[in-house]
Design an enzyme around this catalytic site. Structure first.
Site, PDB file in Angstrom:
ATOM      1  N   TRP A   1      41.142  28.601 -21.390  1.00 31.39           N
ATOM      2  CA  TRP A   1      41.440  29.693 -20.472  1.00 31.39           C
ATOM      3  C   TRP A   1      41.821  30.939 -21.271  1.00 31.39           C
ATOM      4  O   TRP A   1      42.519  31.799 -20.753  1.00 31.39           O
ATOM      5  CB  TRP A   1      42.596  29.377 -19.531  1.00 31.39           C
ATOM      6  CG  TRP A   1      42.255  28.845 -18.179  1.00 31.39           C
ATOM      7  CD1 TRP A   1      42.821  27.757 -17.595  1.00 31.39           C
ATOM      8  CD2 TRP A   1      41.348  29.375 -17.186  1.00 31.39           C
ATOM      9  NE1 TRP A   1      42.305  27.581 -16.336  1.00 31.39           N
ATOM     10  CE2 TRP A   1      41.410  28.546 -16.070  1.00 31.39           C
ATOM     11  CE3 TRP A   1      40.472  30.489 -17.179  1.00 31.39           C
ATOM     12  CZ2 TRP A   1      40.626  28.786 -14.928  1.00 31.39           C
ATOM     13  CZ3 TRP A   1      39.698  30.718 -16.050  1.00 31.39           C
ATOM     14  CH2 TRP A   1      39.793  29.866 -14.943  1.00 31.39           C
TER      15      TRP A   1
ATOM     16  N   HIS B   1      45.972  31.065 -18.871  1.00 34.50           N
ATOM     17  CA  HIS B   1      47.149  30.207 -18.720  1.00 34.50           C
ATOM     18  C   HIS B   1      48.407  31.028 -18.450  1.00 34.50           C
ATOM     19  O   HIS B   1      49.250  30.650 -17.630  1.00 34.50           O
ATOM     20  CB  HIS B   1      47.358  29.385 -19.992  1.00 34.50           C
ATOM     21  CG  HIS B   1      46.433  28.217 -20.088  1.00 34.50           C
ATOM     22  ND1 HIS B   1      46.574  27.099 -19.313  1.00 34.50           N
ATOM     23  CD2 HIS B   1      45.347  28.007 -20.858  1.00 34.50           C
ATOM     24  CE1 HIS B   1      45.618  26.233 -19.604  1.00 34.50           C
ATOM     25  NE2 HIS B   1      44.852  26.759 -20.537  1.00 34.50           N
TER      26      HIS B   1
ATOM     27  N   ASP C   1      48.077  24.218 -26.237  1.00 36.62           N
ATOM     28  CA  ASP C   1      46.906  24.529 -27.067  1.00 36.62           C
ATOM     29  C   ASP C   1      47.249  24.544 -28.548  1.00 36.62           C
ATOM     30  O   ASP C   1      46.384  24.306 -29.383  1.00 36.62           O
ATOM     31  CB  ASP C   1      46.295  25.879 -26.664  1.00 36.62           C
ATOM     32  CG  ASP C   1      45.260  25.716 -25.552  1.00 36.62           C
ATOM     33  OD1 ASP C   1      44.649  24.628 -25.461  1.00 36.62           O
ATOM     34  OD2 ASP C   1      45.073  26.664 -24.779  1.00 36.62           O
TER      35      ASP C   1
ATOM     36  N   ARG D   1      48.113  20.501 -29.615  1.00 40.68           N
ATOM     37  CA  ARG D   1      47.008  19.566 -29.817  1.00 40.68           C
ATOM     38  C   ARG D   1      46.487  19.584 -31.247  1.00 40.68           C
ATOM     39  O   ARG D   1      45.822  18.654 -31.673  1.00 40.68           O
ATOM     40  CB  ARG D   1      45.860  19.852 -28.834  1.00 40.68           C
ATOM     41  CG  ARG D   1      45.190  21.189 -29.050  1.00 40.68           C
ATOM     42  CD  ARG D   1      44.194  21.515 -27.954  1.00 40.68           C
ATOM     43  NE  ARG D   1      43.040  20.623 -27.930  1.00 40.68           N
ATOM     44  CZ  ARG D   1      41.988  20.800 -27.137  1.00 40.68           C
ATOM     45  NH1 ARG D   1      41.953  21.809 -26.289  1.00 40.68           N
ATOM     46  NH2 ARG D   1      40.974  19.967 -27.174  1.00 40.68           N
TER      47      ARG D   1
ATOM     48  N   HIS E   1      43.171  17.864 -21.992  1.00 41.72           N
ATOM     49  CA  HIS E   1      42.862  19.209 -21.490  1.00 41.72           C
ATOM     50  C   HIS E   1      41.635  19.254 -20.570  1.00 41.72           C
ATOM     51  O   HIS E   1      41.309  20.306 -20.051  1.00 41.72           O
ATOM     52  CB  HIS E   1      42.631  20.179 -22.660  1.00 41.72           C
ATOM     53  CG  HIS E   1      43.867  20.448 -23.474  1.00 41.72           C
ATOM     54  ND1 HIS E   1      44.466  21.685 -23.543  1.00 41.72           N
ATOM     55  CD2 HIS E   1      44.623  19.624 -24.239  1.00 41.72           C
ATOM     56  CE1 HIS E   1      45.537  21.612 -24.337  1.00 41.72           C
ATOM     57  NE2 HIS E   1      45.650  20.378 -24.771  1.00 41.72           N
TER      58      HIS E   1
ATOM     59  N   HIS F   1      50.471  23.792 -18.432  1.00 35.61           N
ATOM     60  CA  HIS F   1      49.183  24.060 -19.063  1.00 35.61           C
ATOM     61  C   HIS F   1      48.029  23.327 -18.370  1.00 35.61           C
ATOM     62  O   HIS F   1      46.975  23.919 -18.079  1.00 35.61           O
ATOM     63  CB  HIS F   1      49.243  23.657 -20.535  1.00 35.61           C
ATOM     64  CG  HIS F   1      48.046  24.088 -21.321  1.00 35.61           C
ATOM     65  ND1 HIS F   1      47.962  25.323 -21.918  1.00 35.61           N
ATOM     66  CD2 HIS F   1      46.877  23.456 -21.585  1.00 35.61           C
ATOM     67  CE1 HIS F   1      46.793  25.429 -22.527  1.00 35.61           C
ATOM     68  NE2 HIS F   1      46.111  24.312 -22.340  1.00 35.61           N
TER      69      HIS F   1
ATOM     70  N   ASP G   1      44.295  24.237 -16.826  1.00 32.16           N
ATOM     71  CA  ASP G   1      43.010  23.716 -17.325  1.00 32.16           C
ATOM     72  C   ASP G   1      42.157  23.078 -16.232  1.00 32.16           C
ATOM     73  O   ASP G   1      40.938  23.259 -16.208  1.00 32.16           O
ATOM     74  CB  ASP G   1      43.257  22.655 -18.412  1.00 32.16           C
ATOM     75  CG  ASP G   1      43.456  23.276 -19.782  1.00 32.16           C
ATOM     76  OD1 ASP G   1      43.056  24.437 -19.983  1.00 32.16           O
ATOM     77  OD2 ASP G   1      44.011  22.582 -20.662  1.00 32.16           O
TER      78      ASP G   1
ATOM     79  N   HIS H   1      36.194  22.646 -17.701  1.00 34.45           N
ATOM     80  CA  HIS H   1      37.128  21.613 -18.179  1.00 34.45           C
ATOM     81  C   HIS H   1      36.950  20.326 -17.378  1.00 34.45           C
ATOM     82  O   HIS H   1      37.677  19.354 -17.580  1.00 34.45           O
ATOM     83  CB  HIS H   1      38.573  22.099 -18.108  1.00 34.45           C
ATOM     84  CG  HIS H   1      38.949  22.974 -19.266  1.00 34.45           C
ATOM     85  ND1 HIS H   1      39.901  22.646 -20.205  1.00 34.45           N
ATOM     86  CD2 HIS H   1      38.451  24.175 -19.653  1.00 34.45           C
ATOM     87  CE1 HIS H   1      39.993  23.593 -21.106  1.00 34.45           C
ATOM     88  NE2 HIS H   1      39.118  24.546 -20.801  1.00 34.45           N
TER      89      HIS H   1
ATOM     90  N   HIS I   1      31.301  27.768 -22.805  1.00 30.76           N
ATOM     91  CA  HIS I   1      32.694  27.401 -22.540  1.00 30.76           C
ATOM     92  C   HIS I   1      33.621  28.599 -22.787  1.00 30.76           C
ATOM     93  O   HIS I   1      34.494  28.897 -21.978  1.00 30.76           O
ATOM     94  CB  HIS I   1      33.108  26.208 -23.421  1.00 30.76           C
ATOM     95  CG  HIS I   1      34.432  25.628 -23.039  1.00 30.76           C
ATOM     96  ND1 HIS I   1      34.562  24.576 -22.159  1.00 30.76           N
ATOM     97  CD2 HIS I   1      35.689  25.974 -23.386  1.00 30.76           C
ATOM     98  CE1 HIS I   1      35.842  24.294 -21.992  1.00 30.76           C
ATOM     99  NE2 HIS I   1      36.558  25.130 -22.731  1.00 30.76           N
TER     100      HIS I   1
ATOM    101  N   ASP J   1      36.203  30.413 -20.363  1.00 34.46           N
ATOM    102  CA  ASP J   1      37.626  30.423 -20.740  1.00 34.46           C
ATOM    103  C   ASP J   1      38.156  31.848 -20.831  1.00 34.46           C
ATOM    104  O   ASP J   1      39.287  32.117 -20.447  1.00 34.46           O
ATOM    105  CB  ASP J   1      37.812  29.773 -22.124  1.00 34.46           C
ATOM    106  CG  ASP J   1      38.182  28.299 -22.035  1.00 34.46           C
ATOM    107  OD1 ASP J   1      38.381  27.782 -20.929  1.00 34.46           O
ATOM    108  OD2 ASP J   1      38.271  27.666 -23.109  1.00 34.46           O
TER     109      ASP J   1
END
Ligand SMILES: *[C@@H]1O[C@H](CO)[C@@H](O)[C@H](O)[C@H]1NC(C)=O
Ligand SMILES: *[C@@H]1O[C@H](CO)[C@@H](O)[C@H](O)[C@H]1NC(C)=O
Ligand SMILES: *[C@@H]1O[C@H](CO)[C@@H](O)[C@H](O)[C@H]1NC(C)=O
Length: 299
Positions: A19, A24, A63, A66, A78, A134, A138, A144, A167, A171
């Site tokens: 995103w 987010h 984010d 991870r 996610h 979060h 997502d 996603h 993607h 995002d």
């Protein structure tokens, strides 16, 4: 995104995140516009931040996490890779699509349950709330909830002349064009403005007649089916708007024109929904926690 972001903290916003980071943060600001007073003070206390940024400030933590050793396992939380076949068939089958170690649907279930579990240490409640803030963002991003080419990461397209993957376009690029007229790396101030605009649309504008329906599926007693409904709704846009002519047809295409005109309203809607639902979810959690502790005589 690299580990260094973790050290720099939430104020550094790298260009490419889920995103776009920006989405987010916007979702979190919308949620803080709608939560009850009790919810606000509960999370301001838990997250030790009594400013208006208490949710926005932690919205991109997952984010960074991870890519850390300690939370590496959370990478698969996610998304959910729906093995459907856009554009002819969209849909999610939890058995088929949620990996054995989890997906965004099971993660929302897990971290909701953990936040409600009074036997866990406060630190785990902090982690659970940061993940939830979060992942509820997502799950509203259509790509996603899609398996094709790793959620579109493997599909090369152009956006206003720049070569990107699909993607990333969903995002980040569409929101940047919509809100920043193409300026990149939008920050907290722009996210707050966008959140306030969408809040007005929810309260008295184009979203005010649909907002009640956004909460119809919301059931704290069944986080899995709640999250599955949210995921299914986002995934349906893969067939109608993300890949209306299928994955092959979009390769190499310029998406900054007609495609953008159809995609931008979906992004706007999904961001507004995510923020409104996040607020409702946090309210339900805090109400449950208050009644639990009242029973235990803590209040
Ligand atoms: C609250 O969060 C914001 C955004 O991350 C941050 O700038 C601010 O310093 C935080 N305040 C406190 C008291 O931690
Ligand atoms: C639930 O969250 C905990 C803490 O992050 C994690 O260790 C565990 O693997 C998660 N379980 C599932 C099923 O996702
Ligand atoms: C929608 O907005 C109108 C005014 O713009 C207001 O009269 C109405 O009560 C709102 N509906 C809801 C469900 O908030």
């Amino acid at each position: 995104m690299k580990l260094s972001t973790l050290a720099i903290g939430a104020t550094a916003l790298p260009a490419a995140q889920a995103w776009g980071g920006f989405g987010h943060i916007t979702v979190a600001y919308i949620a803080s516009n709608f939560v009850s007073k009790d919810t606000a003070s509960f999370f301001q206390g838990l997250l030790r931040n009594d400013t208006q940024e208490y949710l926005a400030g932690v919205a991109t933590w997952a984010d960074s996490a991870r890519y850390s050793k300690f939370y590496h396992f959370s990478g698969i939380f996610h998304f959910i890779d729906a093995k459907d076949s856009p554009p002819s068939y969209c849909g999610i089958d939890l058995e088929r699509d949620c990996k054995e170690d989890g997906c965004v649907v099971s993660a929302i279930q897990n971290y909701t349950t953990r936040l409600l579990d009074p036997t866990l240490p406060v630190y785990e409640h902090v982690v659970a709330s940061k993940f939830l803030i979060h992942f509820i963002g997502d799950i509203h991003q259509p790509l996603h909830t899609e398996d094709v080419a790793r959620g579109g990461n493997g599909i090369h397209v152009k956006f206003n002349g720049v070569e990107l993957n699909l993607h990333h376009v969903w995002d980040t690029s569409i929101a940047e064009k919509l809100v920043g007229h193409g300026r990149r790396r939008l920050g907290y101030a722009e996210a707050k403005n966008w959140a306030d605009t969408l809040t007005t649309e929810i309260n008295a504008g184009k979203f005010n007649t649909s907002r009640d329906a956004w909460l119809e599926a919301v059931d704290l007693a069944d986080p899995t089916s709640t999250a599955l409904k949210w995921a299914t709704e986002g995934n349906a846009y893969v067939c109608t708007t993300v890949l209306p002519e299928g994955p092959e047809a979009i390769v190499g295409q310029e998406l900054g024109g007609d495609y953008y005109e159809k995609a931008a309203p979906v992004i706007e809607l999904q961001v507004a929904k995510a923020g409104y639902r996040l607020a409702a979810w946090l309210d339900l959690i805090v109400a449950r926690i208050s009644s639990q502790s009242a029973k235990m005589g803590d209040l």
